[in-house]
Write a protein that holds these residues in place. Structure first.
Motif, PDB file in Angstrom:
ATOM      1  N   LEU A 165       2.372   0.493 -12.325  1.00 58.41           N
ATOM      2  CA  LEU A 165       3.283   0.283 -11.207  1.00 58.41           C
ATOM      3  C   LEU A 165       3.821  -1.143 -11.284  1.00 58.41           C
ATOM      4  O   LEU A 165       3.076  -2.109 -11.101  1.00 58.41           O
ATOM      5  CB  LEU A 165       2.551   0.502  -9.873  1.00 58.41           C
ATOM      6  CG  LEU A 165       3.310   0.113  -8.595  1.00 58.41           C
ATOM      7  CD1 LEU A 165       4.630   0.867  -8.485  1.00 58.41           C
ATOM      8  CD2 LEU A 165       2.432   0.387  -7.368  1.00 58.41           C
ATOM      9  N   ASP A 166       5.104  -1.269 -11.577  1.00 63.83           N
ATOM     10  CA  ASP A 166       5.713  -2.595 -11.687  1.00 63.83           C
ATOM     11  C   ASP A 166       7.058  -2.646 -10.968  1.00 63.83           C
ATOM     12  O   ASP A 166       7.977  -3.354 -11.385  1.00 63.83           O
ATOM     13  CB  ASP A 166       5.875  -2.999 -13.149  1.00 63.83           C
ATOM     14  CG  ASP A 166       6.718  -2.006 -13.940  1.00 63.83           C
ATOM     15  OD1 ASP A 166       7.165  -0.998 -13.355  1.00 63.83           O
ATOM     16  OD2 ASP A 166       6.935  -2.237 -15.142  1.00 63.83           O
ATOM     17  N   LYS A 167       7.157  -1.914  -9.863  1.00 63.52           N
ATOM     18  CA  LYS A 167       8.373  -1.891  -9.062  1.00 63.52           C
ATOM     19  C   LYS A 167       8.073  -2.423  -7.661  1.00 63.52           C
ATOM     20  O   LYS A 167       6.925  -2.491  -7.238  1.00 63.52           O
ATOM     21  CB  LYS A 167       8.932  -0.466  -8.965  1.00 63.52           C
ATOM     22  CG  LYS A 167       9.148   0.228 -10.306  1.00 63.52           C
ATOM     23  CD  LYS A 167      10.215  -0.466 -11.142  1.00 63.52           C
ATOM     24  CE  LYS A 167      10.468   0.294 -12.452  1.00 63.52           C
ATOM     25  NZ  LYS A 167      11.448  -0.405 -13.310  1.00 63.52           N
ATOM     26  N   GLY A 168       9.132  -2.765  -6.937  1.00 65.64           N
ATOM     27  CA  GLY A 168       8.950  -3.252  -5.572  1.00 65.64           C
ATOM     28  C   GLY A 168       8.157  -4.551  -5.552  1.00 65.64           C
ATOM     29  O   GLY A 168       8.350  -5.433  -6.401  1.00 65.64           O
ATOM     30  N   LEU A 169       7.242  -4.665  -4.622  1.00 65.13           N
ATOM     31  CA  LEU A 169       6.412  -5.868  -4.531  1.00 65.13           C
ATOM     32  C   LEU A 169       5.527  -6.036  -5.754  1.00 65.13           C
ATOM     33  O   LEU A 169       5.149  -7.157  -6.109  1.00 65.13           O
ATOM     34  CB  LEU A 169       5.536  -5.801  -3.269  1.00 65.13           C
ATOM     35  CG  LEU A 169       6.266  -5.889  -1.929  1.00 65.13           C
ATOM     36  CD1 LEU A 169       5.291  -5.648  -0.780  1.00 65.13           C
ATOM     37  CD2 LEU A 169       6.931  -7.249  -1.768  1.00 65.13           C
ATOM     38  N   TRP A 170       5.207  -4.917  -6.409  1.00 64.84           N
ATOM     39  CA  TRP A 170       4.331  -4.949  -7.575  1.00 64.84           C
ATOM     40  C   TRP A 170       5.033  -5.512  -8.806  1.00 64.84           C
ATOM     41  O   TRP A 170       4.378  -5.760  -9.827  1.00 64.84           O
ATOM     42  CB  TRP A 170       3.803  -3.552  -7.861  1.00 64.84           C
ATOM     43  CG  TRP A 170       3.001  -3.000  -6.712  1.00 64.84           C
ATOM     44  CD1 TRP A 170       3.491  -2.450  -5.559  1.00 64.84           C
ATOM     45  CD2 TRP A 170       1.580  -2.990  -6.582  1.00 64.84           C
ATOM     46  NE1 TRP A 170       2.469  -2.103  -4.729  1.00 64.84           N
ATOM     47  CE2 TRP A 170       1.282  -2.413  -5.322  1.00 64.84           C
ATOM     48  CE3 TRP A 170       0.542  -3.406  -7.415  1.00 64.84           C
ATOM     49  CZ2 TRP A 170      -0.025  -2.248  -4.881  1.00 64.84           C
ATOM     50  CZ3 TRP A 170      -0.759  -3.229  -6.982  1.00 64.84           C
ATOM     51  CH2 TRP A 170      -1.035  -2.655  -5.730  1.00 64.84           C
ATOM     52  N   ASP A 227       0.826  -1.210   0.000  1.00 57.56           N
ATOM     53  CA  ASP A 227       0.000   0.000   0.000  1.00 57.56           C
ATOM     54  C   ASP A 227       0.861   1.262   0.000  1.00 57.56           C
ATOM     55  O   ASP A 227       0.488   2.270  -0.616  1.00 57.56           O
ATOM     56  CB  ASP A 227      -0.929   0.011   1.216  1.00 57.56           C
ATOM     57  CG  ASP A 227      -2.159  -0.865   1.017  1.00 57.56           C
ATOM     58  OD1 ASP A 227      -2.583  -1.032  -0.145  1.00 57.56           O
ATOM     59  OD2 ASP A 227      -2.705  -1.370   2.013  1.00 57.56           O
ATOM     60  N   THR A 228       2.007   1.221   0.674  1.00 51.75           N
ATOM     61  CA  THR A 228       2.910   2.378   0.676  1.00 51.75           C
ATOM     62  C   THR A 228       3.471   2.621  -0.714  1.00 51.75           C
ATOM     63  O   THR A 228       3.524   3.766  -1.190  1.00 51.75           O
ATOM     64  CB  THR A 228       4.060   2.153   1.675  1.00 51.75           C
ATOM     65  OG1 THR A 228       3.522   2.054   3.001  1.00 51.75           O
ATOM     66  CG2 THR A 228       5.056   3.310   1.631  1.00 51.75           C
ATOM     67  N   GLN A 229       3.899   1.560  -1.389  1.00 51.02           N
ATOM     68  CA  GLN A 229       4.412   1.704  -2.751  1.00 51.02           C
ATOM     69  C   GLN A 229       3.327   2.192  -3.709  1.00 51.02           C
ATOM     70  O   GLN A 229       3.599   3.015  -4.592  1.00 51.02           O
ATOM     71  CB  GLN A 229       4.986   0.365  -3.216  1.00 51.02           C
ATOM     72  CG  GLN A 229       6.250  -0.039  -2.487  1.00 51.02           C
ATOM     73  CD  GLN A 229       6.620  -1.499  -2.671  1.00 51.02           C
ATOM     74  OE1 GLN A 229       5.953  -2.242  -3.409  1.00 51.02           O
ATOM     75  NE2 GLN A 229       7.688  -1.941  -2.003  1.00 51.02           N
ATOM     76  N   LEU A 230       2.094   1.721  -3.513  1.00 48.80           N
ATOM     77  CA  LEU A 230       0.986   2.191  -4.349  1.00 48.80           C
ATOM     78  C   LEU A 230       0.705   3.669  -4.087  1.00 48.80           C
ATOM     79  O   LEU A 230       0.473   4.443  -5.035  1.00 48.80           O
ATOM     80  CB  LEU A 230      -0.267   1.357  -4.068  1.00 48.80           C
ATOM     81  CG  LEU A 230      -1.539   1.767  -4.815  1.00 48.80           C
ATOM     82  CD1 LEU A 230      -1.337   1.673  -6.324  1.00 48.80           C
ATOM     83  CD2 LEU A 230      -2.716   0.890  -4.376  1.00 48.80           C
TER      84      LEU A 230
END
Length: 247
Positions: free
Chosen positions: A154-159, A130-133
């Motif tokens: 969004l395709d970075k981090g956990l995503w 949720d923070t990355q989003l």
């Protein structure tokens, strides 16, 4: 306003079960469940207000806006049954493992620790997803304000490893609670978590349908769908097949 009920009702329920005159439970298991439920509730509450710009009920969920348009003048009574009443019952259903925790006195064992690990992992994954989003949405809002092209996906981090890691984290939380109940001989409480997962699968379809209808991100999101796992984090695959394990 229904979103806020999800942040407080489980917390209220766990305290109700723990203080009921007929409650019968292991003290340590109870305190662990109460503490984790508070942490889960605070995380969800923080995310709600952060997402809404630190305002209370400033805007309506887009899914309910669509339903309002669909049902027109009948929305007032449809919303009562389809949104508010059923979600109250739903919340009690997914929280049933907390009732089981406070109705059976059995010493802690290895399964309790496994349940704790699953629940805590769920909270952590959901928080970071949720923070990355939030950071992605904030960045795009600034780009839009400056008249610059927005980032389509969004395709970075956990995503990078899951299209909906926030949903995956939330599911870990509820299924972790089911492990508590199963360990105490009440595995039937998995029904609440199962129905929740099924509903979230439907919400996932709604979200993805909305994404591909937005012109600026449709093509990028379709590629994202082809290369990235829906819920469970996994290595990305190329559009032509095979795993992409590059960093």
């Amino acid at each position: 306003m229904i979103d806020l009920y999800w942040t407080v009702i489980p917390v209220m329920l766990v305290h109700y079960y723990a203080t009921h005159p007929m409650a019968h439970y292991d003290w340590w298991r109870s305190r662990i469940a109460i503490l984790m439920t508070w942490v889960w509730g605070l995380r969800l509450t923080h995310n709600y207000f952060r997402r809404e710009g630190w305002q209370w009920g400033a805007r309506e969920d887009w899914r309910f806006t669509n339903m309002r348009q669909q049902y027109g003048k009948h929305w007032w009574w449809v919303s009562f049954f389809a949104v508010y009443l059923c979600q109250q019952v739903f919340l009690i259903g997914v929280s049933l493992p907390l009732y089981v925790v406070h109705s059976i006195n059995k010493p802690l064992n290895i399964w309790d620790f496994i349940a704790v690990i699953v629940c805590v992992c769920g909270i952590i994954v959901a928080y970071y997803a949720d923070t990355q989003l939030h950071e992605f949405v904030t960045m795009n809002a600034k780009l839009k304000d400056h008249g610059k092209p927005m980032v389509p996906s969004l395709d970075k981090g956990l995503w990078k490893y899951s299209r909906h890691p926030n949903y995956f984290g939330e599911q870990l939380w509820w299924w972790g609670l089911v492990i508590f109940a199963w360990n105490l001989g009440h595995g039937w409480t998995f029904l609440g978590a199962l129905i929740n997962s099924m509903c979230l699968a439907y919400v996932t379809m709604l979200v993805e349908d909305r994404m591909v209808k937005q012109d600026y991100r449709a093509e990028a999101y379709r590629l994202y769908q082809k290369t990235t796992s829906v819920w469970i984090p996994w290595f990305r695959s190329s559009a032509m097949g095979g795993k992409d394990k590059s960093t």
